[in-house]
Design a protein around this motif. Structure first.
Motif, PDB file in Angstrom:
ATOM      1  N   TYR A  54       0.930  -1.196  -0.264  1.00 59.14           N
ATOM      2  CA  TYR A  54      -0.052  -0.063   0.187  1.00 59.14           C
ATOM      3  C   TYR A  54       0.957   1.299  -0.112  1.00 59.14           C
TER       4      TYR A  54
ATOM      5  N   GLU B  39      -3.107   5.342  -0.537  1.00 61.86           N
ATOM      6  CA  GLU B  39      -4.045   4.829   0.144  1.00 61.86           C
ATOM      7  C   GLU B  39      -4.177   3.689   0.807  1.00 61.86           C
TER       8      GLU B  39
ATOM      9  N   PRO C 110      -6.461   0.985   3.147  1.00 60.38           N
ATOM     10  CA  PRO C 110      -7.737   0.687   3.522  1.00 60.38           C
ATOM     11  C   PRO C 110      -8.065   0.486   4.913  1.00 60.38           C
ATOM     12  N   SER C 111      -9.271   0.678   5.806  1.00 65.06           N
ATOM     13  CA  SER C 111      -9.246   0.361   6.948  1.00 65.06           C
ATOM     14  C   SER C 111      -9.090  -0.947   7.543  1.00 65.06           C
TER      15      SER C 111
ATOM     16  N   VAL D 198      -7.547  -4.843   6.392  1.00 66.85           N
ATOM     17  CA  VAL D 198      -6.743  -5.740   5.294  1.00 66.85           C
ATOM     18  C   VAL D 198      -6.819  -7.283   5.708  1.00 66.85           C
TER      19      VAL D 198
ATOM     20  N   ARG E 190      -6.068  -4.065  11.116  1.00 61.35           N
ATOM     21  CA  ARG E 190      -6.570  -2.737  11.135  1.00 61.35           C
ATOM     22  C   ARG E 190      -5.168  -1.728  10.926  1.00 61.35           C
TER      23      ARG E 190
ATOM     24  N   THR F 180     -14.362  -7.848  -3.463  1.00 56.51           N
ATOM     25  CA  THR F 180     -13.960  -7.496  -2.269  1.00 56.51           C
ATOM     26  C   THR F 180     -14.834  -7.991  -1.218  1.00 56.51           C
TER      27      THR F 180
ATOM     28  N   GLN G  10      -4.629   1.085  -9.241  1.00 57.88           N
ATOM     29  CA  GLN G  10      -4.107   0.040  -8.536  1.00 57.88           C
ATOM     30  C   GLN G  10      -3.441  -0.936  -9.734  1.00 57.88           C
TER      31      GLN G  10
END
Length: 243
Positions: A15, A18, A20-21, A23, A90, A155, A235
């Motif tokens: 990453y 950005e 993500p909250s 993974v 997280r 996702t 991405q």
């Protein structure tokens, strides 16, 4: 994407701009990961664990190793899958501050307009002995939609996974000195060296070469005209394809 034991695959997600909250699922580390990550400036490696024989190599690598034992508040078990496929991270709770560095550019990737040429393609497939990956161009989204083992990859919320660019990088896959609990030898994908690669971007395919002189070096992708290959913003998936 890399090959692991029994011809299966694993994803090493890096990453940059950005994060993500959440993974996951987070799985165990492999020797291939350590060489790949030498391109970055001491990144944080989040992983569920590793076989004991590999642990000294992880400890000696120039990275911040972060198994659950070092950051218990950052990991949790989800209820949607059985162990070991239910460990999640997280990133906001990782006890390391972000450097703010664009890690993708640091490893030699340049994001700009496409080079001249290229061959229009609908999609491409890459395979391991026990895994199959297909990238199909979706012009309406400007992405290569990802399928794994002929099933659309999604996702946790159900959205299709897609990539702005895809690198199918031909590498030597060699047996390592490590084995899993079942006695299967762990393969090692050599990413230091040189070889051929196929780049997918903007609905086209480009045949290029790649070169990485040392583990600390960036990987250079070069077109047939001798110019640096450029990639579409967004991405990017790199598949280490066995030669």
């Amino acid at each position: 994407m890399e090959q692991v034991e029994a011809g299966l695959s694993r994803i090493l997600a890096a990453y940059s701009s950005e994060v993500p909250s959440v993974v996951g699922p987070v799985r165990s580390a492999r020797e291939t990961d350590l060489e790949l990550l030498r391109q970055f400036d001491e990144p944080t490696l989040a992983y569920s664990g590793a076989q004991s024989a590999l642990s000294p190599s992880i400890d000696a690598a120039p990275l911040d190793a972060l198994p659950p034992s070092k950051a218990p508040d950052a990991y949790f078990r989800g209820g949607d899958h059985a162990a070991p496929h239910n460990l999640y991270l997280r990133p906001g709770r990782i006890p390391h501050a972000s450097t703010g560095v664009n890690a993708a550019e640091d490893i030699g990737l340049r994001f700009a307009a496409p080079p001249p040429g290229g061959t229009p393609v609908v999609g491409r497939t890459a395979s391991y002995p026990s895994a199959l990956f297909t990238f199909t161009w979706a012009a309406d989204r400007g992405l290569w939609m990802v399928s794994m083992d002929r099933t659309p990859a999604r996702t946790a919320s159900g959205e299709r996974l897609g990539a702005a660019s895809v690198i199918l990088q031909d590498v030597d896959v060699q047996p390592s000195r490590f084995q899993d609990r079942g006695g299967n030898t762990s393969p090692f994908s050599a990413t230091v060296g040189s070889g051929s690669a196929t780049i997918l971007r903007d609905g086209k395919s480009y045949d290029v070469t790649w070169e990485r002189n040392t583990a600390e070096s960036e990987t250079k992708f070069t077109t047939k005209n001798g110019e640096p290959m450029t990639f579409a913003t967004g991405q990017l998936w790199i598949v280490l394809v066995p030669k």
